[in-house]
Design a protein around this motif. Structure first.
Motif, PDB file in Angstrom:
ATOM      1  N   UNK A   5      -6.332  49.631 -13.543  1.00  0.00           N
ATOM      2  CA  UNK A   5      -6.885  50.410 -14.647  1.00  0.00           C
ATOM      3  C   UNK A   5      -7.231  49.506 -15.828  1.00  0.00           C
ATOM      4  N   UNK A   6      -6.336  48.598 -16.151  1.00  0.00           N
ATOM      5  CA  UNK A   6      -6.553  47.703 -17.295  1.00  0.00           C
ATOM      6  C   UNK A   6      -7.749  46.793 -17.045  1.00  0.00           C
ATOM      7  N   UNK A  37     -19.076  56.337 -26.256  1.00  0.00           N
ATOM      8  CA  UNK A  37     -18.405  56.790 -25.027  1.00  0.00           C
ATOM      9  C   UNK A  37     -17.962  55.616 -24.153  1.00  0.00           C
ATOM     10  N   UNK A  38     -18.770  54.588 -24.087  1.00  0.00           N
ATOM     11  CA  UNK A  38     -18.366  53.406 -23.307  1.00  0.00           C
ATOM     12  C   UNK A  38     -17.066  52.839 -23.857  1.00  0.00           C
ATOM     13  N   UNK A  45      -9.505  54.843 -23.304  1.00  0.00           N
ATOM     14  CA  UNK A  45      -8.803  55.807 -22.442  1.00  0.00           C
ATOM     15  C   UNK A  45      -8.390  55.177 -21.126  1.00  0.00           C
ATOM     16  N   UNK A  46      -9.296  54.420 -20.516  1.00  0.00           N
ATOM     17  CA  UNK A  46      -8.974  53.775 -19.248  1.00  0.00           C
ATOM     18  C   UNK A  46      -7.837  52.770 -19.441  1.00  0.00           C
ATOM     19  N   UNK A  47      -7.884  52.022 -20.528  1.00  0.00           N
ATOM     20  CA  UNK A  47      -6.820  51.062 -20.809  1.00  0.00           C
ATOM     21  C   UNK A  47      -5.481  51.738 -21.059  1.00  0.00           C
ATOM     22  N   UNK A  48      -5.498  52.850 -21.791  1.00  0.00           N
ATOM     23  CA  UNK A  48      -4.260  53.576 -22.062  1.00  0.00           C
ATOM     24  C   UNK A  48      -3.657  54.148 -20.780  1.00  0.00           C
ATOM     25  N   UNK A 111     -10.559  64.121 -13.047  1.00  0.00           N
ATOM     26  CA  UNK A 111      -9.628  62.986 -13.047  1.00  0.00           C
ATOM     27  C   UNK A 111      -8.646  63.092 -14.211  1.00  0.00           C
ATOM     28  N   UNK A 112      -9.118  63.569 -15.349  1.00  0.00           N
ATOM     29  CA  UNK A 112      -8.228  63.727 -16.509  1.00  0.00           C
ATOM     30  C   UNK A 112      -7.227  64.852 -16.265  1.00  0.00           C
ATOM     31  N   UNK A 113      -7.672  65.917 -15.629  1.00  0.00           N
ATOM     32  CA  UNK A 113      -6.750  67.011 -15.286  1.00  0.00           C
ATOM     33  C   UNK A 113      -5.665  66.499 -14.335  1.00  0.00           C
ATOM     34  N   UNK A 114      -6.053  65.703 -13.344  1.00  0.00           N
ATOM     35  CA  UNK A 114      -5.065  65.128 -12.421  1.00  0.00           C
ATOM     36  C   UNK A 114      -4.088  64.221 -13.162  1.00  0.00           C
TER      37      UNK A 114
END
Length: 124
Positions: A5-6, A37-38, A45-48, A111-114
């Motif tokens: 993810x990082x 958004x990028x 968000x992806x990093x967190x 994906x965010x819900x998951x």
């Protein structure tokens, strides 16, 4: 899983900075929403998520985390491509725009819900 993810987040950081520099030097500011958004969704968000999965390794080892990873990393780029089309909608077919924004957006939202479900189930 957290390191993956990082690493994806760092790719979004590079893209976001490069895109911001392009916008600055060409004075093409109509894509500022995509730029935001990028960096916010892609980089932060992806990093967190990566940091959370690095700390809570049990959450990172679930099927939910695997599905979230694939939905996120397929849906988000498709969504961002769709957002790239917004200022030039006259030049592209509307179905392509809708496919990208709706399809990518739904995959990303799922994906965010998951992720939320996974955090509530596995993070103590």
């Amino acid at each position: 899983m957290g390191a993956k993810w990082i690493k994806f987040a760092v790719i979004y950081l590079i893209i976001g900075i490069a895109y911001g520099l392009f916008m600055h030097y060409t004075i093409q500011l109509q894509w500022k929403t995509l730029h935001a958004h990028i960096l916010v969704v892609g980089w932060q968000s992806t990093g967190l998520i990566g940091v959370i999965y690095s700390i809570y390794k049990d959450a990172a080892r679930t099927k939910l985390a695997m599905w979230q990873y694939y939905l996120h990393n397929i849906g988000l780029p498709i969504l961002l491509v769709g957002m790239l089309f917004v200022p030039i909608l006259n030049s592209i077919p509307m179905w392509l725009f809708e496919l990208c924004v709706t399809g990518g957006g739904l995959a990303f939202a799922l994906s965010i819900i998951l992720f939320i479900i996974n955090v509530f189930k596995k993070v103590a």
